[in-house]
Design a protein around this motif. Structure first.
Motif, PDB file in Angstrom:
ATOM      1  N   GLU A 168       4.001 -21.546  -1.216  1.00  0.00           N
ATOM      2  CA  GLU A 168       3.302 -20.309  -0.890  1.00  0.00           C
ATOM      3  C   GLU A 168       1.864 -20.671  -0.548  1.00  0.00           C
ATOM      4  OE1 GLU A 168       2.151 -18.667  -5.266  1.00  0.00           O
ATOM      5  OE2 GLU A 168       4.302 -18.670  -4.758  1.00  0.00           O
ATOM      6  N   PRO A 169       1.115 -19.799   0.123  1.00  0.00           N
ATOM      7  CA  PRO A 169      -0.251 -20.147   0.522  1.00  0.00           C
ATOM      8  C   PRO A 169      -1.109 -20.531  -0.686  1.00  0.00           C
ATOM      9  CG  PRO A 169       0.460 -18.158   1.644  1.00  0.00           C
ATOM     10  CD  PRO A 169       1.517 -18.471   0.616  1.00  0.00           C
ATOM     11  N   PRO A 170      -1.868 -21.613  -0.585  1.00  0.00           N
ATOM     12  CA  PRO A 170      -2.732 -22.026  -1.699  1.00  0.00           C
ATOM     13  C   PRO A 170      -3.881 -21.043  -1.914  1.00  0.00           C
ATOM     14  CG  PRO A 170      -3.152 -23.384   0.222  1.00  0.00           C
ATOM     15  CD  PRO A 170      -1.971 -22.531   0.561  1.00  0.00           C
ATOM     16  N   VAL A 171      -4.379 -21.024  -3.140  1.00  0.00           N
ATOM     17  CA  VAL A 171      -5.514 -20.166  -3.487  1.00  0.00           C
ATOM     18  C   VAL A 171      -6.732 -21.050  -3.711  1.00  0.00           C
ATOM     19  CG1 VAL A 171      -6.437 -18.540  -5.179  1.00  0.00           C
ATOM     20  CG2 VAL A 171      -4.007 -18.450  -4.555  1.00  0.00           C
ATOM     21  N   PHE A 172      -7.854 -20.678  -3.095  1.00  0.00           N
ATOM     22  CA  PHE A 172      -9.084 -21.468  -3.182  1.00  0.00           C
ATOM     23  C   PHE A 172     -10.101 -20.750  -4.064  1.00  0.00           C
ATOM     24  CE2 PHE A 172      -7.015 -22.847   0.630  1.00  0.00           C
ATOM     25  CZ  PHE A 172      -7.303 -24.198   0.733  1.00  0.00           C
ATOM     26  N   THR A 173     -10.725 -21.503  -4.956  1.00  0.00           N
ATOM     27  CA  THR A 173     -11.818 -20.988  -5.775  1.00  0.00           C
ATOM     28  C   THR A 173     -13.027 -21.881  -5.569  1.00  0.00           C
ATOM     29  OG1 THR A 173     -10.264 -20.188  -7.460  1.00  0.00           O
ATOM     30  CG2 THR A 173     -12.574 -20.383  -8.103  1.00  0.00           C
ATOM     31  N   ASP A 174     -14.152 -21.284  -5.155  1.00  0.00           N
ATOM     32  CA  ASP A 174     -15.382 -22.037  -4.901  1.00  0.00           C
ATOM     33  C   ASP A 174     -16.352 -21.823  -6.062  1.00  0.00           C
ATOM     34  OD1 ASP A 174     -14.296 -22.765  -2.511  1.00  0.00           O
ATOM     35  OD2 ASP A 174     -15.396 -21.317  -1.317  1.00  0.00           O
ATOM     36  N   LEU A 175     -16.814 -22.926  -6.636  1.00  0.00           N
ATOM     37  CA  LEU A 175     -17.672 -22.846  -7.818  1.00  0.00           C
ATOM     38  C   LEU A 175     -18.998 -23.562  -7.591  1.00  0.00           C
ATOM     39  CD1 LEU A 175     -15.054 -23.767 -10.592  1.00  0.00           C
ATOM     40  CD2 LEU A 175     -15.745 -21.472  -9.881  1.00  0.00           C
ATOM     41  N   ASP A 176     -20.102 -22.874  -7.874  1.00  0.00           N
ATOM     42  CA  ASP A 176     -21.396 -23.537  -7.990  1.00  0.00           C
ATOM     43  C   ASP A 176     -21.520 -24.030  -9.424  1.00  0.00           C
ATOM     44  OD1 ASP A 176     -22.345 -23.109  -5.384  1.00  0.00           O
ATOM     45  OD2 ASP A 176     -22.943 -21.051  -5.890  1.00  0.00           O
ATOM     46  N   VAL A 177     -21.797 -25.324  -9.599  1.00  0.00           N
ATOM     47  CA  VAL A 177     -21.858 -25.911 -10.936  1.00  0.00           C
ATOM     48  C   VAL A 177     -23.188 -25.550 -11.594  1.00  0.00           C
ATOM     49  CG1 VAL A 177     -21.820 -28.056 -12.262  1.00  0.00           C
ATOM     50  CG2 VAL A 177     -20.316 -27.785 -10.270  1.00  0.00           C
ATOM     51  N   MET A 183     -27.677 -28.138  -5.929  1.00  0.00           N
ATOM     52  CA  MET A 183     -26.684 -27.713  -6.913  1.00  0.00           C
ATOM     53  C   MET A 183     -25.311 -28.234  -6.516  1.00  0.00           C
ATOM     54  SD  MET A 183     -25.585 -23.821  -7.969  1.00  0.00           S
ATOM     55  CE  MET A 183     -27.249 -23.412  -8.491  1.00  0.00           C
ATOM     56  N   ALA A 184     -24.623 -28.875  -7.465  1.00  0.00           N
ATOM     57  CA  ALA A 184     -23.289 -29.398  -7.180  1.00  0.00           C
ATOM     58  C   ALA A 184     -22.321 -28.253  -6.920  1.00  0.00           C
ATOM     59  CB  ALA A 184     -22.810 -30.251  -8.341  1.00  0.00           C
ATOM     60  N   PHE A 185     -21.264 -28.573  -6.191  1.00  0.00           N
ATOM     61  CA  PHE A 185     -20.291 -27.572  -5.784  1.00  0.00           C
ATOM     62  C   PHE A 185     -18.886 -28.136  -6.010  1.00  0.00           C
ATOM     63  CE2 PHE A 185     -17.447 -26.017  -2.404  1.00  0.00           C
ATOM     64  CZ  PHE A 185     -17.511 -24.644  -2.617  1.00  0.00           C
ATOM     65  N   VAL A 186     -17.996 -27.300  -6.540  1.00  0.00           N
ATOM     66  CA  VAL A 186     -16.623 -27.708  -6.806  1.00  0.00           C
ATOM     67  C   VAL A 186     -15.669 -26.717  -6.164  1.00  0.00           C
ATOM     68  CG1 VAL A 186     -14.860 -28.006  -8.594  1.00  0.00           C
ATOM     69  CG2 VAL A 186     -17.158 -28.895  -8.965  1.00  0.00           C
ATOM     70  N   GLN A 187     -14.671 -27.246  -5.493  1.00  0.00           N
ATOM     71  CA  GLN A 187     -13.630 -26.391  -4.919  1.00  0.00           C
ATOM     72  C   GLN A 187     -12.316 -26.667  -5.644  1.00  0.00           C
ATOM     73  OE1 GLN A 187     -11.984 -26.732  -0.710  1.00  0.00           O
ATOM     74  NE2 GLN A 187     -13.078 -24.779  -0.595  1.00  0.00           N
ATOM     75  N   ILE A 188     -11.660 -25.606  -6.087  1.00  0.00           N
ATOM     76  CA  ILE A 188     -10.369 -25.705  -6.761  1.00  0.00           C
ATOM     77  C   ILE A 188      -9.301 -25.139  -5.839  1.00  0.00           C
ATOM     78  CG2 ILE A 188      -9.001 -24.986  -8.757  1.00  0.00           C
ATOM     79  CD1 ILE A 188     -11.619 -24.745 -10.318  1.00  0.00           C
ATOM     80  N   VAL A 189      -8.282 -25.950  -5.595  1.00  0.00           N
ATOM     81  CA  VAL A 189      -7.162 -25.536  -4.750  1.00  0.00           C
ATOM     82  C   VAL A 189      -5.936 -25.396  -5.643  1.00  0.00           C
ATOM     83  CG1 VAL A 189      -5.785 -26.031  -2.707  1.00  0.00           C
ATOM     84  CG2 VAL A 189      -8.163 -26.852  -2.842  1.00  0.00           C
ATOM     85  N   ASP A 190      -5.401 -24.200  -5.725  1.00  0.00           N
ATOM     86  CA  ASP A 190      -4.290 -23.879  -6.615  1.00  0.00           C
ATOM     87  C   ASP A 190      -3.063 -23.591  -5.758  1.00  0.00           C
ATOM     88  OD1 ASP A 190      -2.628 -22.453  -8.613  1.00  0.00           O
ATOM     89  OD2 ASP A 190      -4.475 -22.484  -9.785  1.00  0.00           O
ATOM     90  N   CYS A 191      -1.992 -24.347  -5.967  1.00  0.00           N
ATOM     91  CA  CYS A 191      -0.812 -24.139  -5.117  1.00  0.00           C
ATOM     92  C   CYS A 191       0.482 -24.395  -5.880  1.00  0.00           C
ATOM     93  CB  CYS A 191      -0.877 -25.027  -3.880  1.00  0.00           C
ATOM     94  SG  CYS A 191      -0.778 -26.794  -4.241  1.00  0.00           S
ATOM     95  N   LYS A 192       1.584 -24.008  -5.244  1.00  0.00           N
ATOM     96  CA  LYS A 192       2.921 -24.242  -5.788  1.00  0.00           C
ATOM     97  C   LYS A 192       3.661 -25.180  -4.827  1.00  0.00           C
ATOM     98  CE  LYS A 192       3.818 -21.331  -9.370  1.00  0.00           C
ATOM     99  NZ  LYS A 192       4.595 -21.622 -10.574  1.00  0.00           N
ATOM    100  N   THR A 193       4.159 -26.292  -5.362  1.00  0.00           N
ATOM    101  CA  THR A 193       4.940 -27.216  -4.540  1.00  0.00           C
ATOM    102  C   THR A 193       5.818 -28.082  -5.441  1.00  0.00           C
ATOM    103  OG1 THR A 193       4.867 -28.986  -2.894  1.00  0.00           O
ATOM    104  CG2 THR A 193       3.109 -28.958  -4.531  1.00  0.00           C
TER     105      THR A 193
END
Length: 231
Positions: free
Chosen positions: A83-92, A1-11
């Motif tokens: 600010e610290p980034p937020v990580f979201t891990d997704l199984d596709v 199963m493919a996997f996607v990581q989303i990194v959300d940050c402010k810069t």
């Protein structure tokens, strides 16, 4: 199963973030397990940056995160963030490549004899470049008539998709075409012979429609199999 990581940050340092991504790509060459990476900025807030990284599986993502280069780049990325980034891990669970799906449907439906699908999938001003034709075919209706001409001469013709690659707005398909010449084609009487040809077609998409196509195929081999030429 493919996997996607989303990194959300402010810069506010998007240029530095891009240079960091370039450094990571270079330093992990031959070692990284990521297959696709996108960095985007929020149109409503340019300081809101989202990075999307795709992996073949969660296990491959774990391997990638343990690379020393990844760990070093990660800490440098955090230092660039406000600010610290937020990580979201997704199984596709679904990955629909819409351009490829449209092209696949075109080949399948033409093979089934449903030529009207051309008018649904192709732009009205579709432009077709075929190395077998002296003049390009312009217009979805013109392309449909051309396919109807092939269907008249080869009523059972069908494409088999061998491989297919999508890049941006273009889809390249390597195919095999098989048919039996049981009808008149271009003024030539039927030969009753079975023919086979290989080729590649690249389609360009625009606004969800197939807008342009480039065909390269072994038309000389088909004429040889039909006995029209002997070279």
């Amino acid at each position: 199963m493919a996997f996607v990581q989303i990194v959300d940050c402010k810069t506010s340092r998007i240029d530095d973030m891009n240079r960091l991504m370039d450094a990571w790509v270079t330093q992990t060459q031959g070692k990284r397990t990521a297959t696709h990476a996108i960095v985007g900025t929020d149109r409503a807030d340019n300081a809101h940056v989202v990075e999307i990284v795709e992996f073949p599986s969660y296990e491959e993502a774990e391997r990638n995160s343990h690379l020393p280069e990844t760990d070093r780049i990660f800490h440098e990325m955090v230092a660039l963030c406000d600010e610290p980034p937020v990580f979201t891990d997704l199984d596709v669970v679904r990955d629909e490549q819409l351009n490829k799906a449209a092209v696949t449907r075109l080949f399948e439906q033409i093979s089934a004899g449903n030529l009207d699908v051309i008018l649904d999938l192709c732009a009205a001003d579709y432009h077709d470049h075929d190395q077998a034709n002296a003049i390009d075919t312009v217009g979805a209706e013109g392309f449909r008539r051309e396919c109807a001409g092939y269907r008249a001469g080869f009523p059972d013709f069908a494409f088999t998709i061998e491989t297919q690659l999508a890049d941006g707005d273009q889809v390249a398909t390597r195919w095999t075409w098989r048919a039996t010449n049981t009808g008149e084609y271009n003024g030539m009487p039927a030969t009753g012979r079975a023919v086979e040809a290989t080729g590649t077609t690249t389609f360009r998409m625009a606004d969800g429609k197939i807008a342009e196509g480039w065909w390269n195929w072994d038309n000389l081999g088909v004429m040889r199999q039909l006995g029209i030429i002997d070279v």
